[in-house]
Design an enzyme around this catalytic site. Sequence first.
Site, PDB file in Angstrom:
ATOM      1  N   THR A 275       0.855  -1.191   0.000  1.00 38.13           N
ATOM      2  CA  THR A 275       0.000   0.000   0.000  1.00 38.13           C
ATOM      3  C   THR A 275       0.889   1.239   0.000  1.00 38.13           C
ATOM      4  O   THR A 275       1.903   1.278   0.698  1.00 38.13           O
ATOM      5  CB  THR A 275      -0.938   0.012   1.219  1.00 38.13           C
ATOM      6  OG1 THR A 275      -1.807  -1.111   1.125  1.00 38.13           O
ATOM      7  CG2 THR A 275      -1.802   1.269   1.257  1.00 38.13           C
ATOM      8  N   PHE A 277       1.248   5.126   0.840  1.00 37.12           N
ATOM      9  CA  PHE A 277       0.692   6.186   1.683  1.00 37.12           C
ATOM     10  C   PHE A 277       1.402   7.486   1.337  1.00 37.12           C
ATOM     11  O   PHE A 277       2.600   7.469   1.015  1.00 37.12           O
ATOM     12  CB  PHE A 277       0.957   5.897   3.167  1.00 37.12           C
ATOM     13  CG  PHE A 277       0.286   4.661   3.695  1.00 37.12           C
ATOM     14  CD1 PHE A 277       0.824   3.404   3.451  1.00 37.12           C
ATOM     15  CD2 PHE A 277      -0.875   4.747   4.453  1.00 37.12           C
ATOM     16  CE1 PHE A 277       0.214   2.256   3.946  1.00 37.12           C
ATOM     17  CE2 PHE A 277      -1.492   3.608   4.954  1.00 37.12           C
ATOM     18  CZ  PHE A 277      -0.942   2.353   4.697  1.00 37.12           C
TER      19      PHE A 277
HETATM   20  O1  LIG Z   1      -7.492   0.242   7.958  1.00 38.07           O
HETATM   21  C1  LIG Z   1      -6.253   0.366   8.041  1.00 38.07           C
HETATM   22  O2  LIG Z   1      -5.548  -0.273   8.807  1.00 38.07           O
HETATM   23  C2  LIG Z   1      -5.599   1.320   7.130  1.00 38.07           C
HETATM   24  O3  LIG Z   1      -4.609   1.894   7.467  1.00 38.07           O
HETATM   25  C3  LIG Z   1      -6.143   1.412   5.725  1.00 38.07           C
HETATM   26  C4  LIG Z   1      -5.638   0.213   5.000  1.00 38.07           C
HETATM   27  C5  LIG Z   1      -6.433  -0.916   4.890  1.00 38.07           C
HETATM   28  C6  LIG Z   1      -5.937  -2.025   4.224  1.00 38.07           C
HETATM   29  C7  LIG Z   1      -4.672  -2.017   3.692  1.00 38.07           C
HETATM   30  C8  LIG Z   1      -3.891  -0.890   3.796  1.00 38.07           C
HETATM   31  C9  LIG Z   1      -4.378   0.248   4.456  1.00 38.07           C
END
Ligand SMILES: O=C(O)C(=O)Cc1ccccc1
Length: 402
Positions: A275, A277
Amino acid sequence: MFGATQPAPATARMARSGRSEWQSTCAILTSKVVSQEQSESLPIPPVSSGVDHVSAVNGNHSAARMNLVPIEKSDSNPLVLQQHRQKPLSMSDLSPAPKHGSNLRVAYQGVPGAYSEAAAGKAYPNCQTVPCDQFEVAFQAVELWISDRAVLPVENSLGGSIHRNYDLLLRHRLHIVGEVQLPVHHCLLALPGVRKEFLTRVISHPQGLAQCERTLTKLGLNVAREAVDDTAGAAEFIAANNLRDTAAIASARAAEIYGLEILEDGIQDDASNVTRFVMLAREPIIPRTDRPFKTSIVFAHDKGTSVLYKVLSAFAFRDISLTKIESRPNHNRPIRLVDDANVGTAKHFEYMFYVDFEASMAETRAQNALAEVQEFTSFLRVLGSYPMDMTPWSPSSSSSSS
Ligand SMILES: O=C(O)C(=O)Cc1ccccc1
């Protein structure tokens, strides 16, 4: 806090010097005036109540340390003066990302154990993380100086773009100052003693559900899926309500925090699940050319032929690689009616285009590309020019994110 340790004379010098070249570039390209200097040098909240609030949110009640050194005017002893003298700002202090995020307050959506919290820790080791119940709150925490940064997931290698968060970038005036790519290792969590056969429901963040869809089916879990605000929040919800028929998709750290058991480890559909960010701040950082930078822009185009093609050519012509293009409905003008006397009226959807490209705004080729793009667009904003996350990773290192 990185910025709070900056010397007062340098801060004053920066404030006197007015806007930097980069901020002028931003102002030209974005038609907005950047009113304050780089946040890295001015992170101290103007009011102490904001700081107290952050401490309360974080459960950390240590008082905010202001780096103001009292000057005793009568003290003429050179040794004492030496102690009071603060270290002048040097080139290394202008580093785009603080080398150590200690005391930097980073807002994220979710509760402890969320991946966004892990991303904040990766970007700013030793930072104080500030959990927020919504992304909107995380943005406002930065705007109101309750927090210094917000961390926002924008895309995932399996689940794709997190569209709502692109809209937030446009709605708010924060700047992207960094990015982090986090390997995401999902676990299936339930209360101790619960077996998979008891489950009637799996809950998680929509991205968590999307990233584990095939594996859940393979595990025979053809049960209801329910989306909640964040992965760790799902784990917390199960624990708080003693739900023995529900499992959460979340991190191993969430299991530890909320006292859940790991029923299945590593349930993402692909081992290389990453992911991305972005880190947001009130002020842009000064772009550099001594390391790989990425720049994110958003634009809307006027009517005309081949506009998107022309915009993209501006980058191709200068050998600038695009790493991402995303379109979102233009909320100000979602539909354009086009009248053709012979054929009737056509409805065109209107879009905002988000583009990431591999160049720093300190480079002439990037400035020229954007000057050209501006000719074809009715709206153009630079969301940020920031160092690329170059940390190597492998699927096996993914458990470190959990
Ligand atoms: O819900 C979380 O923990 C988040 O930070 C969002 C997310 C959800 C799934 C994968 C990466 C980030």
